[in-house]
Write an enzyme that holds these catalytic residues in place. Structure first.
Site, PDB file in Angstrom:
ATOM      1  N   ASP A  10      39.503 -67.509  -9.057  1.00 20.04           N
ATOM      2  CA  ASP A  10      40.595 -67.980  -8.805  1.00 20.04           C
ATOM      3  C   ASP A  10      42.018 -67.435  -9.880  1.00 20.04           C
ATOM      4  OD1 ASP A  10      42.369 -68.756  -7.666  1.00 20.04           O
ATOM      5  OD2 ASP A  10      41.476 -70.903  -6.812  1.00 20.04           O
ATOM      6  N   ASP A  11      42.657 -66.521 -10.115  1.00 21.10           N
ATOM      7  CA  ASP A  11      43.361 -66.572 -11.196  1.00 21.10           C
ATOM      8  C   ASP A  11      43.573 -66.147 -12.225  1.00 21.10           C
ATOM      9  OD1 ASP A  11      45.277 -68.312  -9.081  1.00 21.10           O
ATOM     10  OD2 ASP A  11      45.970 -69.652 -10.621  1.00 21.10           O
ATOM     11  N   CYS A  70      46.979 -67.085  -4.054  1.00 25.71           N
ATOM     12  CA  CYS A  70      45.561 -66.862  -3.969  1.00 25.71           C
ATOM     13  C   CYS A  70      45.573 -66.400  -2.094  1.00 25.71           C
ATOM     14  CB  CYS A  70      44.970 -68.374  -3.644  1.00 25.71           C
ATOM     15  SG  CYS A  70      45.591 -68.942  -5.520  1.00 25.71           S
ATOM     16  N   ASN A 107      44.213 -62.487  -7.513  1.00 26.84           N
ATOM     17  CA  ASN A 107      45.185 -62.650  -8.427  1.00 26.84           C
ATOM     18  C   ASN A 107      45.509 -62.942 -10.201  1.00 26.84           C
ATOM     19  OD1 ASN A 107      45.924 -65.255  -6.871  1.00 26.84           O
ATOM     20  ND2 ASN A 107      46.631 -65.417  -9.037  1.00 26.84           N
TER      21      ASN A 107
END
Length: 501
Positions: free
Chosen positions: A47-48, A81, A314
């Protein structure tokens, strides 16, 4: 920027006509192999995580990067997200699935829920796979549904329903039963998910001879980037990379949302360094997860028959272009993410530089597993590239972003075309960005106002075609050598957009 309805219909009609001429409409189906010979598939979705140096993480480096192939130009369809994860689950661009943000009414789990009848989970389940989703699903899950709700297609469901980003003191929906976790070291979310993933992947009794598909979604390194106590001393004194665009000196040629930003203060720079260290520490939990999963598969004799895909929903920026920590911009830091694949037939230490996208993941898994790909899918299977085959491929990828009212610091709504050489962005404000990545890889010089008009016309025409595409038409709109007639722009003739491979 939003297109007039008449314009969207014109481009959609053109794409549909071309598809009919080429016979590309309808669903596709990979011929399924016997169940005993179909591979297991693992998707590890962080995530990220930006496309940073993965060598900081020993298990990811030694067990995935060195044993597999890196896709060096892998992009998200949306640098946020929930829209990005919706693209992964459906193989659709944002303009098709219409999950535009992380919250209702324009996005989040409630907006995606009506689409759950056809997702990556249902495709693989219907193909005879034992399926599991563990970790983050979609933002605001399970808003509007019971906490015990499990979407269709998933045999095993281990997903947080409270305190998603806190890593401690959360509750999991464990196959329809809510279980609360506390603040003890062993309750650290990534460790809990790691143990569950290893158990699922090695539980031969649960699925008999059926292969498994595991969607493993740790929360790290999403802010606040909580890390396990054992990693507290790691990366002491580490600074965020001082790239060429860090605290960029001149933003005068940029759109207003960017040009009005002030230089970073000393306090902001210190915070950026602090955030960077915490993100690295949080990623060590994911690194441990990778090591534990590979070890479990090895002990069970399943590693050689398992594909492991490692990527992110992302990217993330840390001071580039004067941007405070965050995402959602069209810059490379936010739209390009790491992608590593290991598995049967995938060369060790290989690199693929073709333009690839998160919209390609579901068709890839479907081909590997013999699952049916519905006509709504808009991506391409990566299997030929991973096996080293020279096949016709795209020369552009599309990224889209919708600006919701609750996110005032995000850029205006935009659509972006990324080619092998150029990054081209159109905003709803009428402003544009264009970077020649061959001469300006750090995206420091916006040449939209000074570039060859023929080039910008060609880029704009291709972007319009991709933004209007639907289903198989998207695999025509992004294809290398696509020629658009009647617009004054030829993408296969005198104007080169740069090679995609």
């Amino acid at each position: 920027m939003p297109q007039p309805r008449r314009s969207r219909m014109l481009w959609a009609g053109l794409a549909a006509a071309l598809l009919l001429c080429l016979g590309l409409t309808g669903a596709s189906r990979a011929e399924p192999a016997p169940a005993a010979h179909r591979p297991n598939i693992v998707l590890i979705l962080t995530d990220d995580l930006d496309a940073a140096d993965l060598s900081r993480f020993p298990n990811i480096t030694n067990l995935l990067v060195r044993q597999g192939t890196t896709l060096s130009r892998f992009f998200v369809t949306n640098p946020w997200c929930c829209p990005s994860r919706s693209s992964i689950l459906r193989s659709q661009y944002m303009h098709s699935h219409q999950v535009e943000s992380n919250r209702s009414p324009t996005g989040g789990f409630p907006k995606f829920r009506p689409l759950e009848a056809s997702t990556l989970g249902t495709w693989m389940h219907d193909a005879g796979y034992r399926t599991a989703l563990m970790g983050k699903y979609l933002n605001n899950y399970p808003e509007g549904a019971p906490r015990t709700y499990v979407p269709p297609g998933w045999d095993e469901w281990q997903v947080p329903v409270t305190r998603l980003y806190q890593e401690y003191g959360y509750a999991l929906n464990e196959n329809g039963v809510i279980r609360r976790y506390g603040d003890a070291p062993e309750d650290y979310l990534e460790d809990v998910l790691s143990a569950k993933a290893a158990a699922f992947a090695t539980d031969s009794a649960a699925g008999g001879n059926a292969p498994f598909f595991l969607y493993l979604a740790p929360v790290a390194p999403h802010l606040p980037a909580h890390y396990a106590p054992r990693h507290a001393a790691a990366f002491a004194g580490e600074q965020a990379p001082r790239t060429a665009s860090f605290d960029q000196a001149d933003l005068s040629a940029e759109p207003r949302w960017l040009s009005e930003r002030t230089p970073l203060s000393a306090a902001e720079t210190r915070r950026i360094d602090r955030v960077h260290r915490d993100r690295l520490r949080a990623m060590l939990g994911v690194d441990d997860m990778v090591g534990a999963l590979v070890a479990a598969l090895t002990r069970a004799g399943r590693l050689d028959d398992t594909y492991i895909f490692f990527t992110s929903d992302n990217g993330f920026h840390l001071g580039q272009h004067r941007l405070r920590p965050g995402k959602t911009t069209p810059f490379d830091e936010d739209i390009r993410v790491p992608m590593v694949v290991r598995g049967p037939g995938v060369p060790a230490g290989g690199v693929v530089d073709a333009l690839t996208s998160t919209v390609d993941l579901a068709p890839t898994f479907a081909e590997l597993g013999g699952a049916e790909v519905p006509s709504t899918a808009e991506g391409r299977s990566l299997v030929p590239l991973l096996r080293g085959h020279d096949v016709p491929w795209r020369d552009t990828v599309l990224a889209e972003f919708y600006h919701p009212s609750y996110s005032p610091h995000s850029p205006p709504t935009y659509a972006m075309l990324r080619t092998g050489r150029y990054a081209y962005v159109e905003y709803e404000t009428g402003e544009r960005q264009l970077y020649d990545l061959q001469d300006d890889p750090a995206e420091l010089h916006n040449i939209a106002a000074t570039a060859d008009p023929g080039l910008t016309a060609a880029l704009s025409a291709r972007l319009a075609l991709l933004r209007a595409c639907s289903g198989p038409a998207c695999r025509l709109a992004d294809a290398a050598g696509t020629v658009i007639s009647g617009t004054g722009a030829s993408l296969g003739g005198g104007v080169s957009l740069g090679t995609g491979r």
